[in-house]
Motif scaffolding. Structure first.
Motif, PDB file in Angstrom:
ATOM      1  N   ILE A  21      -2.900  -7.330   3.200  1.00 52.28           N
ATOM      2  CA  ILE A  21      -3.659  -6.078   3.162  1.00 52.28           C
ATOM      3  C   ILE A  21      -2.831  -5.036   2.410  1.00 52.28           C
ATOM      4  O   ILE A  21      -1.718  -4.702   2.828  1.00 52.28           O
ATOM      5  N   PRO A  22      -3.322  -4.534   1.284  1.00 50.00           N
ATOM      6  CA  PRO A  22      -2.527  -3.588   0.493  1.00 50.00           C
ATOM      7  C   PRO A  22      -2.274  -2.285   1.226  1.00 50.00           C
ATOM      8  O   PRO A  22      -3.185  -1.709   1.825  1.00 50.00           O
ATOM      9  N   VAL A  23      -1.005  -1.839   1.153  1.00 49.80           N
ATOM     10  CA  VAL A  23      -0.601  -0.625   1.861  1.00 49.80           C
ATOM     11  C   VAL A  23       0.019   0.377   0.895  1.00 49.80           C
ATOM     12  O   VAL A  23       0.900   0.036   0.105  1.00 49.80           O
ATOM     13  N   ASN A  24      -0.460   1.607   0.980  1.00 50.91           N
ATOM     14  CA  ASN A  24       0.152   2.748   0.314  1.00 50.91           C
ATOM     15  C   ASN A  24       0.773   3.612   1.405  1.00 50.91           C
ATOM     16  O   ASN A  24       0.132   3.886   2.419  1.00 50.91           O
ATOM     17  N   ALA A  25       2.015   4.014   1.223  1.00 51.60           N
ATOM     18  CA  ALA A  25       2.668   4.883   2.207  1.00 51.60           C
ATOM     19  C   ALA A  25       2.463   6.340   1.812  1.00 51.60           C
ATOM     20  O   ALA A  25       2.740   6.723   0.676  1.00 51.60           O
ATOM     21  N   MET A  26       1.965   7.128   2.756  1.00 53.19           N
ATOM     22  CA  MET A  26       1.793   8.563   2.519  1.00 53.19           C
ATOM     23  C   MET A  26       3.003   9.290   3.094  1.00 53.19           C
ATOM     24  O   MET A  26       3.121   9.456   4.304  1.00 53.19           O
ATOM     25  N   LEU A  27       3.919   9.692   2.222  1.00 55.74           N
ATOM     26  CA  LEU A  27       5.120  10.410   2.645  1.00 55.74           C
ATOM     27  C   LEU A  27       4.827  11.905   2.549  1.00 55.74           C
ATOM     28  O   LEU A  27       5.426  12.628   1.762  1.00 55.74           O
ATOM     29  N   ALA A  28       3.898  12.322   3.376  1.00 56.43           N
ATOM     30  CA  ALA A  28       3.357  13.672   3.220  1.00 56.43           C
ATOM     31  C   ALA A  28       3.083  14.312   4.575  1.00 56.43           C
ATOM     32  O   ALA A  28       2.717  13.626   5.522  1.00 56.43           O
ATOM     33  N   PRO A  29       3.278  15.647   4.610  1.00 54.91           N
ATOM     34  CA  PRO A  29       3.773  16.476   3.516  1.00 54.91           C
ATOM     35  C   PRO A  29       5.295  16.519   3.497  1.00 54.91           C
ATOM     36  O   PRO A  29       5.949  16.316   4.520  1.00 54.91           O
ATOM     37  N   MET A  30       5.840  16.810   2.319  1.00 54.83           N
ATOM     38  CA  MET A  30       7.268  17.078   2.207  1.00 54.83           C
ATOM     39  C   MET A  30       7.488  18.556   2.545  1.00 54.83           C
ATOM     40  O   MET A  30       6.896  19.438   1.913  1.00 54.83           O
TER      41      MET A  30
END
Length: 357
Positions: A227-236
């Motif tokens: 399952i494709p995963v994008n990491a949301m490193l938000a908010p900075m």
């Protein structure tokens, strides 16, 4: 007025006035003293689940900064209590506060699966990715009881329709069976939000969310199951977690994320007051520095409504964050790519089963 004690387990420490209402509710000192003398609780700090009955569930997104065309939210309000959450302001449309009400008065859309199915069956509807949690987390604690998100995922699978998910809760692994079936057809992508590697920071910023360790495990398990995963490193947030960006990117890449995204924090609407009150209580030693740094990223203001700039920020501090992100992509994601979801299968399953003729 006498300052109330810090509410552990909550992000906001107050209920800000609702800009759409004429009246303001506040707790007076004499009422608090009466409760003390009577041995009663002035505020139980309990979460309420309130059913609502919308006529539609899929929303068209017109903002050029968000990166999605359509979204849907099984719940309004979010018990996770992330102090920076841009969705807080939406609670005012329902007559509540963007502060504590947003975390404690959760609006439940039990008819969401039926409304979604009605939308996908419409002859006018052309398949385009619909994102669960465009506003509030679809896997927040209420989902464990109501299972609305799981039922919606079953609808997406039935009609072979692409769906995106944004969450910071490990509860998503409960639905691994449906997610694997969707992924087999290229119909799902998951965005897991991870804002810090420090549990202390996580507890303060996002008090009722899954631990960082469990979120990283979630990324790993999803990736291992295709399952494709994008990491949301938000908010900075400068002065709180922005220094972690490189290490965060490396860690999520090591756990199987195919890409990452980030934003520079902005405190729009009532969130500026909520965040300021919170940081003066939770991090008094660095409150002024953090607030000034945020203002430096947005032309001297905590809020920024300029399309193209509001999520990116500007100035030296924002530029440093973007430079770190560029370096992180070169070092840890140069050979990775998040796939585009398929939209070509839906028409064959418009009635819920494959058309043979």
């Amino acid at each position: 007025m006498k300052q109330s004690p810090y509410l552990k387990g909550r992000g906001a420490q107050q209920n800000t006035p609702n800009k759409f209402l004429n009246h303001i509710y506040e707790q007076r000192d004499d009422f608090l003293e009466f409760c003390r003398l009577e041995g009663e609780e002035a505020d139980t700090n309990r979460t309420q689940y309130i059913p609502i009955f919308p006529k539609t569930i899929v929303n068209k997104v017109t903002s050029p900064d968000v990166g999605m065309q359509f979204s849907m939210n099984p719940y309004q309000g979010c018990e996770h209590g992330c102090i920076y959450c841009y969705a807080r302001n939406a609670h005012e449309y329902w007559g509540y506060s963007a502060g504590l009400d947003f975390e404690r008065k959760i609006l439940i859309k039990k008819a969401a699966p039926e409304l979604l199915e009605e939308k996908l069956k419409s002859k006018k509807w052309k398949a385009a990715t619909i994102v669960l949690s465009g506003n509030t987390d679809c896997y927040q604690p209420a989902e464990r009881q109501f299972e609305i998100t799981r039922k919606c995922l079953a609808v997406f699978l039935k009609y072979r329709h692409p769906v995106g998910i944004i969450t910071k809760n490990a509860l998503i692994l409960r639905d691994l069976d449906i997610l694997k079936a969707l992924s087999k057809n290229g119909l799902v992508g998951v965005n897991v939000s991870i804002t810090s590697l420090s549990e202390e920071t996580r507890r303060l910023l996002e008090p009722r969310t899954t631990t960082i360790a469990k979120r990283l495990k979630t990324v790993k398990v999803l990736a291992e199951n295709g399952i494709p995963v994008n990491a949301m490193l938000a908010p900075m947030i400068p002065g709180i977690n922005s220094h972690e960006l490189l290490k965060l990117a490396q860690t999520v890449a090591d756990h199987g994320a195919l890409s990452f995204g980030f934003t520079v924090v902005r405190l729009n609407g009532a969130i500026g007051q909520i965040f300021t009150d919170w940081i003066e209580k939770a991090m008094p030693d660095r409150a002024k520095k953090v607030l000034h740094s945020i203002q430096d990223c947005h032309g001297g203001s905590l809020n920024d409504s300029r399309f193209g700039l509001r999520n990116r920020g500007e100035g030296k501090i924002a530029s440093q964050i973007h430079d770190m992100a560029k370096l992180a992509r070169q070092k840890y994601f140069s050979d990775k790519e998040f796939p585009k979801l398929r939209t070509d299968l839906h028409e064959q399953f418009k009635d819920g089963q494959m058309k043979l003729f």
